[in-house]
Design an enzyme around this catalytic site. Structure first.
Site, PDB file in Angstrom:
ATOM      1  N   GLY A  39      17.469 -19.411 -17.637  1.00  0.00           N
ATOM      2  CA  GLY A  39      18.284 -18.292 -18.099  1.00  0.00           C
ATOM      3  C   GLY A  39      19.542 -18.732 -18.827  1.00  0.00           C
ATOM      4  O   GLY A  39      19.670 -18.574 -20.042  1.00  0.00           O
ATOM      5  N   ARG A  40      20.469 -19.341 -18.075  1.00  0.00           N
ATOM      6  CA  ARG A  40      21.776 -19.633 -18.680  1.00  0.00           C
ATOM      7  C   ARG A  40      21.671 -20.492 -19.933  1.00  0.00           C
ATOM      8  O   ARG A  40      22.411 -20.278 -20.890  1.00  0.00           O
ATOM      9  CB  ARG A  40      22.691 -20.333 -17.670  1.00  0.00           C
ATOM     10  N   LYS A  64       9.475 -12.424  -8.566  1.00  0.00           N
ATOM     11  CA  LYS A  64      10.582 -13.347  -8.878  1.00  0.00           C
ATOM     12  C   LYS A  64      11.655 -13.233  -7.796  1.00  0.00           C
ATOM     13  O   LYS A  64      12.164 -12.141  -7.540  1.00  0.00           O
ATOM     14  CB  LYS A  64      11.177 -12.994 -10.239  1.00  0.00           C
ATOM     15  N   GLN A  75      10.515  -7.452 -16.906  1.00  0.00           N
ATOM     16  CA  GLN A  75      11.036  -7.560 -15.536  1.00  0.00           C
ATOM     17  C   GLN A  75      11.460  -6.185 -15.038  1.00  0.00           C
ATOM     18  O   GLN A  75      12.125  -5.440 -15.752  1.00  0.00           O
ATOM     19  CB  GLN A  75      12.221  -8.525 -15.522  1.00  0.00           C
ATOM     20  N   SER A 115      14.549  -8.159 -19.606  1.00  0.00           N
ATOM     21  CA  SER A 115      15.122  -7.591 -18.380  1.00  0.00           C
ATOM     22  C   SER A 115      15.093  -6.072 -18.418  1.00  0.00           C
ATOM     23  O   SER A 115      15.250  -5.457 -19.480  1.00  0.00           O
ATOM     24  CB  SER A 115      16.566  -8.066 -18.242  1.00  0.00           C
ATOM     25  N   TYR A 124      30.825 -14.089 -16.805  1.00  0.00           N
ATOM     26  CA  TYR A 124      29.690 -13.269 -16.348  1.00  0.00           C
ATOM     27  C   TYR A 124      28.392 -14.075 -16.485  1.00  0.00           C
ATOM     28  O   TYR A 124      27.529 -14.059 -15.603  1.00  0.00           O
ATOM     29  CB  TYR A 124      29.605 -11.969 -17.157  1.00  0.00           C
ATOM     30  N   HIS A 176      17.925 -16.417  -8.273  1.00  0.00           N
ATOM     31  CA  HIS A 176      18.652 -15.667  -9.303  1.00  0.00           C
ATOM     32  C   HIS A 176      19.733 -16.550  -9.938  1.00  0.00           C
ATOM     33  O   HIS A 176      20.812 -16.094 -10.302  1.00  0.00           O
ATOM     34  CB  HIS A 176      19.284 -14.420  -8.667  1.00  0.00           C
ATOM     35  N   TYR A 224      13.203  -3.943 -11.725  1.00  0.00           N
ATOM     36  CA  TYR A 224      13.856  -3.849 -10.426  1.00  0.00           C
ATOM     37  C   TYR A 224      13.285  -2.610  -9.755  1.00  0.00           C
ATOM     38  O   TYR A 224      12.683  -1.753 -10.417  1.00  0.00           O
ATOM     39  CB  TYR A 224      15.369  -3.661 -10.609  1.00  0.00           C
ATOM     40  N   GLY A 228      18.669 -23.807 -12.650  1.00  0.00           N
ATOM     41  CA  GLY A 228      19.222 -25.158 -12.791  1.00  0.00           C
ATOM     42  C   GLY A 228      18.582 -25.991 -13.881  1.00  0.00           C
ATOM     43  O   GLY A 228      18.966 -27.152 -14.062  1.00  0.00           O
ATOM     44  N   THR A 259      11.557  -8.358  -9.591  1.00  0.00           N
ATOM     45  CA  THR A 259      12.610  -9.201  -8.999  1.00  0.00           C
ATOM     46  C   THR A 259      12.902  -8.693  -7.594  1.00  0.00           C
ATOM     47  O   THR A 259      13.213  -7.515  -7.396  1.00  0.00           O
ATOM     48  CB  THR A 259      13.870  -9.171  -9.880  1.00  0.00           C
TER      49      THR A 259
HETATM   50  C1  LIG Z   1      23.808 -13.483 -17.322  1.00  0.00           C
HETATM   51  C2  LIG Z   1      22.589 -13.419 -16.465  1.00  0.00           C
HETATM   52  C3  LIG Z   1      21.930 -12.203 -16.295  1.00  0.00           C
HETATM   53  C4  LIG Z   1      20.798 -12.127 -15.502  1.00  0.00           C
HETATM   54  N1  LIG Z   1      20.112 -10.946 -15.401  1.00  0.00           N
HETATM   55  C5  LIG Z   1      18.944 -10.886 -14.702  1.00  0.00           C
HETATM   56  C6  LIG Z   1      18.167  -9.693 -14.682  1.00  0.00           C
HETATM   57  O1  LIG Z   1      18.512  -8.696 -15.300  1.00  0.00           O
HETATM   58  N2  LIG Z   1      17.030  -9.714 -13.947  1.00  0.00           N
HETATM   59  C7  LIG Z   1      16.607 -10.816 -13.251  1.00  0.00           C
HETATM   60  O2  LIG Z   1      15.560 -10.781 -12.601  1.00  0.00           O
HETATM   61  N3  LIG Z   1      17.323 -11.964 -13.286  1.00  0.00           N
HETATM   62  C8  LIG Z   1      18.462 -12.021 -13.991  1.00  0.00           C
HETATM   63  N4  LIG Z   1      19.166 -13.195 -14.061  1.00  0.00           N
HETATM   64  C9  LIG Z   1      18.625 -14.400 -13.391  1.00  0.00           C
HETATM   65  C10 LIG Z   1      17.722 -15.176 -14.350  1.00  0.00           C
HETATM   66  O3  LIG Z   1      16.546 -14.457 -14.602  1.00  0.00           O
HETATM   67  C11 LIG Z   1      17.332 -16.535 -13.752  1.00  0.00           C
HETATM   68  O4  LIG Z   1      16.807 -16.331 -12.471  1.00  0.00           O
HETATM   69  C12 LIG Z   1      18.510 -17.506 -13.676  1.00  0.00           C
HETATM   70  O5  LIG Z   1      19.298 -17.427 -14.827  1.00  0.00           O
HETATM   71  C13 LIG Z   1      17.978 -18.918 -13.483  1.00  0.00           C
HETATM   72  O6  LIG Z   1      18.991 -19.848 -13.349  1.00  0.00           O
HETATM   73  P1  LIG Z   1      19.589 -20.694 -14.593  1.00  0.00           P
HETATM   74  O7  LIG Z   1      20.533 -19.750 -15.260  1.00  0.00           O
HETATM   75  O8  LIG Z   1      20.249 -21.825 -13.924  1.00  0.00           O
HETATM   76  O9  LIG Z   1      18.443 -21.068 -15.489  1.00  0.00           O
HETATM   77  C14 LIG Z   1      20.312 -13.287 -14.835  1.00  0.00           C
HETATM   78  C15 LIG Z   1      20.975 -14.509 -15.022  1.00  0.00           C
HETATM   79  C16 LIG Z   1      22.095 -14.579 -15.819  1.00  0.00           C
HETATM   80  C17 LIG Z   1      22.769 -15.909 -16.018  1.00  0.00           C
END
Ligand SMILES: Cc1cc2nc3c(=O)[nH]c(=O)nc-3n(C[C@H](O)[C@H](O)[C@H](O)COP(=O)(O)O)c2cc1C
Length: 406
Positions: A353-354, A275, A150, A129, A47, A299, A152, A332, A178
């Site tokens: 994020g990741r 975003k 953040q 989030s 996930y 995303h 939605y 990235g 977002t």
């Molecule tokens: C597990 C996970 C959950 C995410 N949940 C949200 C979220 O709730 N709202 C949102 O705007 N972006 C969400 N994102 C996107 C992140 O905010 C971000 O755009 C993204 O992780 C960037 O890429 P990276 O993981 O390569 O850094 C999520 C990303 C991941 C990996």
């Protein structure tokens, strides 16, 4: 021979703390990712780790950083390096914002609390989030640092207005809308595993749970995981397992438009960030609408597979709107040098994020502290090796293929 042996043999103190022992063996985000993969059940890891469809956009985000090279300058007589910067007009220890991630507690029971505390210590903003598993108030209670919230576009706009008021009452400084989630992206790893939130432990996952006893015990010992910002609300708080696709497609409004951005301004007096901007045209519209920052983001490759990588968007967007709105590059980022590349291309900051979720899954809060420490040092080291003393001096002449190339 004994003398030689004596000169090379060193026995350091044995590390008894398992978290510190794990972290001592890690040196990069990829190491943290591998550790998280071992500690988390596969469904949870996938996930976090996965993307939409063939995961081409996910790969492209990272590949864009990998294929961008520097033009280092030498003999510049630098006596010090200052990596501090400003984001949305306020100081940040270095130009990074932690991205919003839903359901953070599946990586570690402390979830968003751990990440917010670590971000506060590192001096960078943290974005909570809408689909967080700790509430707006709980996160503020553990952090005096910079917090963004953040949102939605819930179909129930009254719910959005209410969340916005709660964020304002808790001194969140920016609202991040977002805009790339009109409908939910098809994340095939989750489809294959029938992944739901909260994760269920049933016949199909029981073996996975047993293979990851530390995670399973921690989950069972902590309070139930919920969408903490909507507990008890009609929209459903995740107390019965639901696939994220079903939840988002039923609750979020696909008809979101620029009029909603204007509406947001009527209910929120603070900074507004969009975003999910993925073209120069939309960045210009966002600047025209007067938003304070755009996050160039797909995303993390979790929505439209085939969307463009974000780093190559930075320079054209900076040329079109630079100075009118801040530019944050998201997706990235795996090293501090990636942050430097995005800034040299014209961004004001990066989001990630990741990377912090891997750190959290690998070693909890200490993992996030370690990651942010590495990146702070990476940015400093990269700037030193580029011959640049301040963040403001980062520009395109430092990137290969720049107009400065002879
Ligand atoms: C597990 C996970 C959950 C995410 N949940 C949200 C979220 O709730 N709202 C949102 O705007 N972006 C969400 N994102 C996107 C992140 O905010 C971000 O755009 C993204 O992780 C960037 O890429 P990276 O993981 O390569 O850094 C999520 C990303 C991941 C990996």
């Amino acid at each position: 021979m004994l003398d030689t042996l004596r000169s090379v043999v060193r026995f350091g103190p044995v590390e008894t703390d398992p978290v510190r022992r794990r972290l001592a063996r890690a040196a990069s985000v990829e190491d943290l990712r591998r550790l998280a993969r071992r500690r988390l059940p596969r469904g949870c890891f996938d996930y976090i780790d996965g993307g939409a469809e063939d995961e081409r956009t996910l790969a492209a985000n990272e590949a864009a950083f990998a294929s961008t090279t520097f033009r280092p300058r030498v003999l510049r007589g630098l006596s010090g390096i200052d990596v501090s910067s400003t984001v949305l007009g306020r100081a940040a220890a270095f130009p990074l914002v932690l991205a919003p991630t839903g359901f953070t507690r599946i990586a570690d029971p402390d979830g968003e609390l751990a990440v917010a505390r670590a971000a506060g210590r590192a001096g960078v903003p943290y974005t909570l989030s809408t689909l967080a598993t700790r509430s707006i108030e709980e996160v503020r209670a553990v952090s005096d640092g910079r917090l963004w919230f953040q949102v939605y576009a819930w179909r129930d706009r009254g719910l959005v207005a209410e969340m916005v008021q709660r964020a304002a009452a808790q001194r969140y400084e920016a609202l991040v809308l977002t805009v790339d989630t009109a409908v939910f992206g098809r994340r095939e790893r989750d489809v294959r595993r029938g992944f739901s939130l909260p994760p269920t432990i049933g016949p199909s996952t029981v073996v996975d749970g047993m293979l990851h006893p530390g995670w399973t015990l921690a989950l069972l010992r902590s309070e139930p995981i919920r969408f903490a910002n909507v507990v008890g609300r009609e929209v459903g708080d995740g107390s019965s397992p639901v696939t994220l696709a079903d939840y988002i497609n039923s609750q979020f409004d696909p008809a979101l438009s620029w009029a909603d951005v204007e509406w947001l301004r009527t209910v929120w007096g603070g900074k507004v960030v969009l975003k999910g901007i993925q073209t120069v045209e939309d960045a210009v519209l966002a600047a025209d609408a007067g938003v304070d920052a755009v996050v160039l983001s797909n995303h993390g490759g979790r929505q439209l597979d085939g969307a463009p990588a974000t780093l190559p968007l930075v320079a054209p967007v900076a040329d079109a709107v630079g100075g009118r709105t801040e530019i944050i590059c998201d997706g990235g980022v795996r090293r501090g040098s990636d942050i430097v590349k995005a800034l040299a291309a014209g961004a004001d900051a990066c989001m990630a994020g990741r990377a912090y979720l891997y750190a959290l899954g690998a070693a909890g809060e200490a993992g996030v502290d370690t990651l942010l420490g590495w990146w702070h040092d990476d940015v400093r080291r990269t700037m030193a090796l580029l011959g640049v003393g301040t963040v403001a001096e980062l520009d395109r002449s430092l990137l290969d293929g720049s107009p400065g190339e002879g």
